[in-house]
Design an enzyme around this catalytic site. Structure first.
Site, PDB file in Angstrom:
ATOM      1  N   CYS A   1      -2.482 -38.680  -2.722  1.00  0.00           N
ATOM      2  CA  CYS A   1      -3.351 -37.899  -4.760  1.00  0.00           C
ATOM      3  C   CYS A   1      -1.792 -36.750  -4.547  1.00  0.00           C
ATOM      4  O   CYS A   1      -0.177 -37.364  -4.770  1.00  0.00           O
ATOM      5  CB  CYS A   1      -3.959 -37.038  -3.759  1.00  0.00           C
ATOM      6  SG  CYS A   1      -4.420 -36.953  -5.470  1.00  0.00           S
TER       7      CYS A   1
ATOM      8  N   GLU B   1      -9.266 -39.663   3.739  1.00  0.00           N
ATOM      9  CA  GLU B   1     -10.170 -39.143   4.222  1.00  0.00           C
ATOM     10  C   GLU B   1     -11.578 -38.450   3.867  1.00  0.00           C
ATOM     11  O   GLU B   1     -12.085 -37.487   4.404  1.00  0.00           O
ATOM     12  CB  GLU B   1      -8.714 -37.637   4.784  1.00  0.00           C
ATOM     13  CG  GLU B   1      -9.486 -37.019   3.472  1.00  0.00           C
ATOM     14  CD  GLU B   1      -8.025 -37.580   1.659  1.00  0.00           C
ATOM     15  OE1 GLU B   1      -7.788 -36.723   1.029  1.00  0.00           O
ATOM     16  OE2 GLU B   1      -7.277 -37.990   2.415  1.00  0.00           O
TER      17      GLU B   1
ATOM     18  N   HIS C   1      -8.491 -41.174  -0.870  1.00  0.00           N
ATOM     19  CA  HIS C   1      -8.138 -40.289  -0.595  1.00  0.00           C
ATOM     20  C   HIS C   1      -9.292 -40.469   1.129  1.00  0.00           C
ATOM     21  O   HIS C   1     -10.538 -40.627   0.700  1.00  0.00           O
ATOM     22  CB  HIS C   1      -8.940 -38.999  -1.032  1.00  0.00           C
ATOM     23  CG  HIS C   1      -7.990 -38.379  -1.969  1.00  0.00           C
ATOM     24  ND1 HIS C   1      -7.339 -37.127  -1.379  1.00  0.00           N
ATOM     25  CD2 HIS C   1      -8.542 -38.223  -3.373  1.00  0.00           C
ATOM     26  CE1 HIS C   1      -7.094 -36.138  -2.484  1.00  0.00           C
ATOM     27  NE2 HIS C   1      -7.314 -36.818  -3.650  1.00  0.00           N
TER      28      HIS C   1
END
Length: 219
Positions: free
Chosen positions: A89, A197, A195
């Site tokens: 990002c 994660e 994302h």
């Protein structure tokens, strides 16, 4: 493989990334403050991560100021020596601003912040459900740059629907050619807007992010 996570003022996904890498994938993680320069504890087999967030408040342009931080000078040198670097990002934006990746991330086509689950597809053609959260995620580059990315297989992720079809309706920000992530020519630097994660824990109901790290050789 050790991971270093760079923390900028305004980073808000650094701890998410640490939890994902350390707690879920069992990796050694070292947090790196943006004003420091020393990354001598990392070899080129390790990976430096630029997390998501709003580095320096996104003033001027997303990632434009972070590119000049002391730590980024070391990260650029590390990448140029073949070290692995991952930008997620805002990290992707910083990589483009620093010249480690070509192109630029522009304001979303709908001119609104987008925060939702999307699907993207990588080299193994498996649709992965991964969250996005950005206002400037529309990947743009000149046609000759895009053609070069395609010919060198540097487009590592594209937005798709849940069946893996790459179509305009599955594109959350208007990115050219549905590009969600790219690499440099040497394949040691990768940036992506979604994302992974945030999609790596059973508690969150989604572990597709683990497959993203696997595709990138970072699992």
């Amino acid at each position: 493989m050790k991971f270093g996570i760079v923390v900028f003022p305004g980073s808000n996904c650094d701890r998410d990334m640490k939890d994902a890498l350390q707690d879920e994938l069992g990796k050694e993680v070292i947090m790196l403050w943006h004003k420091d320069k020393d990354i001598s504890m990392f070899s080129t087999d390790d990976c430096i991560v630029l997390p998501g967030g709003f580095s320096y408040g996104d003033y001027l342009r997303c990632g434009a100021i972070a590119r000049f931080s002391p730590m980024m000078q070391s990260v650029i040198e590390f990448a140029n020596k073949g070290g692995k670097v991952l930008g997620v990002c805002n990290g992707f934006q910083i990589l483009c601003e620093s010249g480690l990746l070509p192109g630029v991330l522009l304001q979303n086509a709908q001119q609104q912040f987008v925060c939702k689950n999307v699907y993207m597809i990588g080299s193994d053609q498996t649709p992965l459900k991964i969250p996005v959260a950005h206002g400037e995620g529309r990947y743009y580059a000149e046609d000759d740059v895009l053609d070069e990315l395609e010919s060198n297989q540097q487009v590592v992720f594209r937005y798709c629907d849940e069946k893996g079809n790459i179509e305009p309706l599955s594109n959350p920000n208007g990115a050219l050619r549905n590009i969600a992530g790219i690499s440099n020519k040497q394949k040691n630097v990768v940036g992506l807007m979604p994302h992974p994660e945030r999609a790596i824990s059973t508690a969150l109901g989604n572990k597709d992010g683990i497959h993203v790290f696997k595709l990138l050789g970072l699992n």
